[in-house]
Design a protein around this motif. Sequence first.
Motif, PDB file in Angstrom:
ATOM      1  N   VAL A  39       0.845  -1.201   0.000  1.00  0.00           N
ATOM      2  CA  VAL A  39       0.000   0.000   0.000  1.00  0.00           C
ATOM      3  C   VAL A  39       0.877   1.246   0.000  1.00  0.00           C
ATOM      4  O   VAL A  39       0.604   2.206  -0.732  1.00  0.00           O
ATOM      5  N   LEU A  40       1.936   1.250   0.797  1.00  0.00           N
ATOM      6  CA  LEU A  40       2.834   2.403   0.832  1.00  0.00           C
ATOM      7  C   LEU A  40       3.516   2.613  -0.519  1.00  0.00           C
ATOM      8  O   LEU A  40       3.643   3.749  -0.987  1.00  0.00           O
ATOM      9  N   ARG A  42       2.356   1.683  -3.435  1.00  0.00           N
ATOM     10  CA  ARG A  42       1.342   2.156  -4.373  1.00  0.00           C
ATOM     11  C   ARG A  42       1.029   3.630  -4.130  1.00  0.00           C
ATOM     12  O   ARG A  42       0.919   4.402  -5.083  1.00  0.00           O
ATOM     13  N   ASP A  43       0.925   4.033  -2.875  1.00  0.00           N
ATOM     14  CA  ASP A  43       0.678   5.439  -2.563  1.00  0.00           C
ATOM     15  C   ASP A  43       1.820   6.320  -3.044  1.00  0.00           C
ATOM     16  O   ASP A  43       1.596   7.416  -3.557  1.00  0.00           O
ATOM     17  N   TYR A  44       3.049   5.842  -2.897  1.00  0.00           N
ATOM     18  CA  TYR A  44       4.200   6.601  -3.371  1.00  0.00           C
ATOM     19  C   TYR A  44       4.143   6.758  -4.888  1.00  0.00           C
ATOM     20  O   TYR A  44       4.407   7.844  -5.413  1.00  0.00           O
ATOM     21  N   GLU A  45       3.781   5.688  -5.577  1.00  0.00           N
ATOM     22  CA  GLU A  45       3.684   5.760  -7.037  1.00  0.00           C
ATOM     23  C   GLU A  45       2.591   6.735  -7.466  1.00  0.00           C
ATOM     24  O   GLU A  45       2.780   7.503  -8.412  1.00  0.00           O
ATOM     25  N   TYR A  46       1.449   6.701  -6.777  1.00  0.00           N
ATOM     26  CA  TYR A  46       0.372   7.646  -7.095  1.00  0.00           C
ATOM     27  C   TYR A  46       0.818   9.083  -6.847  1.00  0.00           C
ATOM     28  O   TYR A  46       0.521   9.974  -7.631  1.00  0.00           O
ATOM     29  N   ARG A  47       1.526   9.310  -5.739  1.00  0.00           N
ATOM     30  CA  ARG A  47       2.003  10.651  -5.425  1.00  0.00           C
ATOM     31  C   ARG A  47       2.986  11.132  -6.497  1.00  0.00           C
ATOM     32  O   ARG A  47       2.908  12.267  -6.972  1.00  0.00           O
ATOM     33  N   THR A  48       3.895  10.246  -6.890  1.00  0.00           N
ATOM     34  CA  THR A  48       4.860  10.589  -7.933  1.00  0.00           C
ATOM     35  C   THR A  48       4.144  10.904  -9.238  1.00  0.00           C
ATOM     36  O   THR A  48       4.480  11.883  -9.918  1.00  0.00           O
TER      37      THR A  48
END
Length: 89
Positions: A39-40, A42-48
Amino acid sequence: MNPRDWQEVIGTAGIFGTVFVVVTIAVWNMAATWRAKAVLARDYEYRTLAEQATRHQGAIEQRLIAIDEHLADLRTRVHSVERVLKEIE
């Protein structure tokens, strides 16, 4: 079977049950950790991705402003040419 045999059977079942419960809890916690890491990530990828989209939007906006300025300049030139052509007629 004598009572001692039953005690050994119950003790063995208890030990196996305890080991099973401990292993199950350990695997469950490891799986929860893996899910949290996923999840972390994936969240990092979405933020990027969102940051890249914002940067690209800014660049596109700057390009559109430049195009708008060029179009305004072209309109001015076309109006000048039209006036000259009307004067010539």
